[in-house]
Each structure stands twice: as structure tokens, then as C-alpha cells.
Scaffold this motif. Structure first.
Motif: not given
Length: 448
Positions: A68-91
Motif C-alpha cells: 500500500a506504499g506505507l512504511r511498516f513498523v513490526a510489533i511482535g512476531t508472526q508466531q505471536d499472531y498465529q498463537a493468539l488466534f489458535r488460542a481464541t478459536a475455542a467456542a
């Protein structure tokens, strides 16, 4: 005669010609695609106006932001993202929100420090979403003009028309005492331990006074408060925050950078209009959802598209079904007979724009409220997760696809959104006219 916005933009342009350094815009966002994409759109539009935009988010979104042409600043890791949404999958909606609150509490100070390192005194504004507090704290500690963006109406605690925060919740018709008890209980037993307590520990480290009942007022305190949805979707109530600007749905899906996969394009043209199923772009652990969806398609006699970023959730499929990781909703949804989804505000808005009937299975967050509003608009049917069985889904789909009133309501919603257009430019106009002028008169940080 020039409008106030045009005058503000002209003055801003004159000011920047005297000072070559452009206004720097720090945008903080977190969550799934539906949470991040609106801020990418906002950043892209502000950059087109000559602003220097930095977007702070999880590395999962780096390529999207940079495309999109924007400067990106990373916060956390890709693994954090995947771990969070694996954890929140519980019904369990309460557990899902608790885990998200914990992750945001951990990341808040990281966002704050990263954004503080990029401040350009007297030339910086910040933008943050409802639950990321870094931008609001920079306003308090450094006097940085701040925009708070609410993506969905569920964030407003209203007694007049309460947002639906759970499968069963208070209503406009509920007794006043019950409403007060519900809001008090929510603040005392959920928001206080999961949001206010970690925020106040952080505030103490910064030398700021503690806060109480932050969801009543504090999260709405900013130099500009934006709501990225239209008033016909959620009518503003008299007990909503003063000065709130409703700009309309952003309706951005990064479609100019992501093409429809060839296999999907071929599938769309190879037969009757299919039904698409999406439990959310950041949702995992949905094997039961997809199995019921496959069986429902067989029972209803329709073709199906299964959308999932995470491998292993979808088994072997019959010839009249296909699985894809992602497709821009703006390109996909107009080709559908119906759209089955979780009720995220982005998915709901895109389905409204496409004029496609919706079957919504809400689980947590803003999803119950969005589902209720779509049902009230006559464009959707809601099924609870426990009701999401193949026979129930097939019956709901058959009703949605043949009911003329649903079709008429979907068409009306699509026409409204087509007439209004995406709300991003209106949001930018608000920022340009109300925040940029604040930089011309430097002010001290708010007192505590």
C-alpha cells in the motif's frame, strides 16, 4: 465559496511549504484482517495527501502494508499472531475476549515505545483503534494529537439502545435497573481485571493517574473520534460520545494488490452461483464448521467455497466445492448466492455492499451486535455455534436464496452503500480539518 475543509487543507498546504518536513502520522492497529485493513486504507489515503505515514502492526501484515506504499513498523512476531488466534478459536466468547485483552495488554507498552521513538515534535499525530491504548497515552504524555477509530458500534455503552455484547444481553426494553446492573457487572468483573488493571499499572509507570470504568468514557477521549460505519447501520444515540463523526464503512479489501486466484475464477464461472463460507481470516480450529458447511451444501444442492488461511481445517472436497486461502471480498462476494460468516464488521459491511444474503454464526467480540443489526436490516439469518449443523445451515441457505424480501433488502443496502461510497475519504477530511490545525499551535500534554 470554499468549504471549511478546503480552507483547512489550503492553510495546511501553505504551512507545509514553509516547512519541508511533512506531517508524520503514526497508526497503531492489531487483530485480524478486518481490524487491520481499515487502517491500511486510512494510511494510504493520508499518504496520498502528502502525509508521512508509519503503520505499526504484527509482521503478518508487513507485505500488505508495504504494497500500500506505507512504511511498516513490526510489533511482535508472526508466531505471536498465529498463537493468539489458535488460542481464541475455542467456542467461548468470554475466554476469547480475555485472551485478546491479555495480548493487547502485553503489546500496549511495546506499541507505545515504538511510536514514541518515531515522534517528530510538533509535526506528529497518532491514530489508534478502540482497544490499543498507545495513541491515547502519547496524547497524555507528549501532547500528540490523537484520533481514536471505532470500527463497530458495539464499543458504545448505551442505555438507550444497548449493543448486543453476548448471545443473551440487555435490550432497549430492559428495565433501567437491569441495564445499570449489566454495565456495572461488565465493568467490575471483566473490563476492570482484564483491561483497566493492566492499563493502570502501565499508567503508573508513566506517572499518570489511574482510571476507572475506562469503557464508559476514557476510550472515547481523543482530539477526534471516528466511527467507520454509516448512521443507517447504527443510528447514533443521545448517550453516545459528543463530537463523534460517523464516516461510513471503509470497504477496503486490498483488492488492487491481490487478484482472485485463477482456480477460484474458473470455479466461479463453471456453474451456478456458489455459497462462500468464512469463519474469519484469523480463525483456526474450525474443522467442525467446515464439515457442517460441506454437508450443508450437499443437502441444499449448492456449490461451495471454503475460505481459510490455515491449512488442515478442510478435508478432501467434492468436485462442486473449492478451498482458497483468501480472495478480495469486493471481487468475490457479488458472484455468490449467499455468504456464511462469523459476523465481523468487515465481512458484514462487504456483504452489504455486494447485496448478498448473509448467514451469520457469531462467536465473540462485536459479532453478536453486527449479526443483530444485519438481521434487523432483513439481509441475514443468525445461527448460534451450537445450532450450526448441516440441516440447519441448509434450511437457512434455502430460505435466504429464495425469499424475495431478503433479496429486496440486500439490494437496498447495496444501493445505499454505492451512493455513499467508502468512508475513508470522509475520515481523512475529518483528520485534515480537525487535527492538522492543532499542530500549528503546540500545546502541553494534558494534565493529570
Amino acid at each position: 465559496m470554499s468549504t471549511p475543509t478546503e480552507v483547512a487543507n489550503l492553510l495546511s498546504g501553505c504551512h507545509e511549504r514553509r516547512d519541508a518536513a511533512p506531517v508524520r502520522v503514526l497508526i497503531a492497529t492489531a487483530g485480524s484482517h478486518g481490524d487491520v485493513l481499515p487502517f491500511v486504507a486510512l494510511g494510504q489515503a493520508l499518504a496520498a495527501r502528502g502525509r508521512e505515514v508509519l503503520l505499526f502492526a504484527n509482521p503478518h501484515f508487513q507485505s500488505m502494508v508495504e504494497q500500500a506504499g506505507l512504511r511498516f513498523v513490526a510489533i511482535g512476531t508472526q508466531q505471536d499472531y498465529q498463537a493468539l488466534f489458535r488460542a481464541t478459536a475455542a467456542a467461548d466468547s468470554k475466554l476469547a475476549f480475555e485472551l485478546v485483552a491479555q495480548e493487547l495488554a502485553n503489546l500496549g507498552p511495546v506499541y507505545y515505545q515504538a511510536m514514541k521513538a518515531e515522534l517528530r515534535p510538533g509535526r506528529t499525530i497518532s491514530i489508534g483503534n478502540s482497544l490499543l491504548f498507545a495513541a491515547r497515552l502519547l496524547r497524555e504524555t507528549d501532547g500528540v494529537p490523537c484520533v481514536t477509530v471505532h470500527l463497530a458500534p458495539s464499543v458504545f455503552q448505551s442505555d438507550v439502545a444497548p449493543a448486543r455484547l453476548a448471545a443473551r444481553w440487555i435490550k432497549a426494553s430492559s428495565p433501567a435497573l437491569l441495564k445499570r446492573l449489566a454495565w456495572w457487572s461488565l465493568d467490575r468483573f471483566f473490563y476492570a481485571p482484564h483491561f483497566a488493571a493492566p492499563l493502570n499499572r502501565w499508567r503508573a509507570e508513566l506517572g499518570l493517574a489511574p482510571l476507572r470504568e475506562i469503557f464508559r468514557a476514557w476510550i472515547h477521549q481523543a482530539d477526534l473520534l471516528l466511527a467507520l460505519f454509516p448512521d443507517w447501520f447504527a443510528e447514533p444515540q443521545r448517550d453516545w460520545p459528543a463530537g463523534l463523526a460517523l464516516t461510513g464503512f471503509p470497504l477496503y479489501d486490498h483488492g488492487e494488490h491481490v487478484v482472485v486466484p485463477p482456480a477460484l475464477q474458473e470455479f466461479l464461472t463453471a456453474g451456478s452461483a456458489p455459497v462462500a463460507f468464512s469463519p474469519g481470516t484469523a480463525s483456526v480450529g474450525n474443522q467442525a464448521f467446515f464439515k457442517a458447511s460441506v454437508d450443508a451444501c450437499r443437502l441444499a444442492g449448492v456449490r461451495g467455497i471454503l475460505l481459510s488461511h490455515f491449512p488442515g481445517q478442510v478435508g478432501e472436497l467434492p468436485a462442486d466445492m473449492i478451498q482458497v486461502d483468501y480472495a478480495p471480498f469486493g471481487a468475490l462476494l457479488p458472484h455468490l448466492a449467499a455468504f456464511v460468516h462469523h459476523g465481523g464488521i468487515g465481512s458484514t459491511a462487504q456483504a452489504l455492499r455486494a447485496g448478498v444474503p448473509q448467514l451469520i454464526c457469531p462467536l465473540a467480540y462485536d459479532q453478536f451486535d453486527n449479526a443483530q443489526r444485519a438481521v434487523r436490516a432483513g439481509v441475514a439469518i443468525e445461527l448460534a455455534p451450537k445450532q450450526y449443523t448441516a440441516p440447519a445451515v441448509a434450511a437457512a441457505l434455502q430460505r435466504l436464496m429464495v425469499d424475495p424480501s431478503v433479496r429486496a433488502n440486500c439490494r437496498q443496502a447495496a444501493e445505499r452503500l454505492a451512493a455513499q461510497g467508502p468512508g475513508i475519504e470522509r475520515a481523512c477530511e475529518q483528520i485534515e480539518s480537525r487535527l492538522i490545525p492543532l499542530l500549528k499551535s503546540p500545546r502541553p500534554p494534558p494534565s493529570n
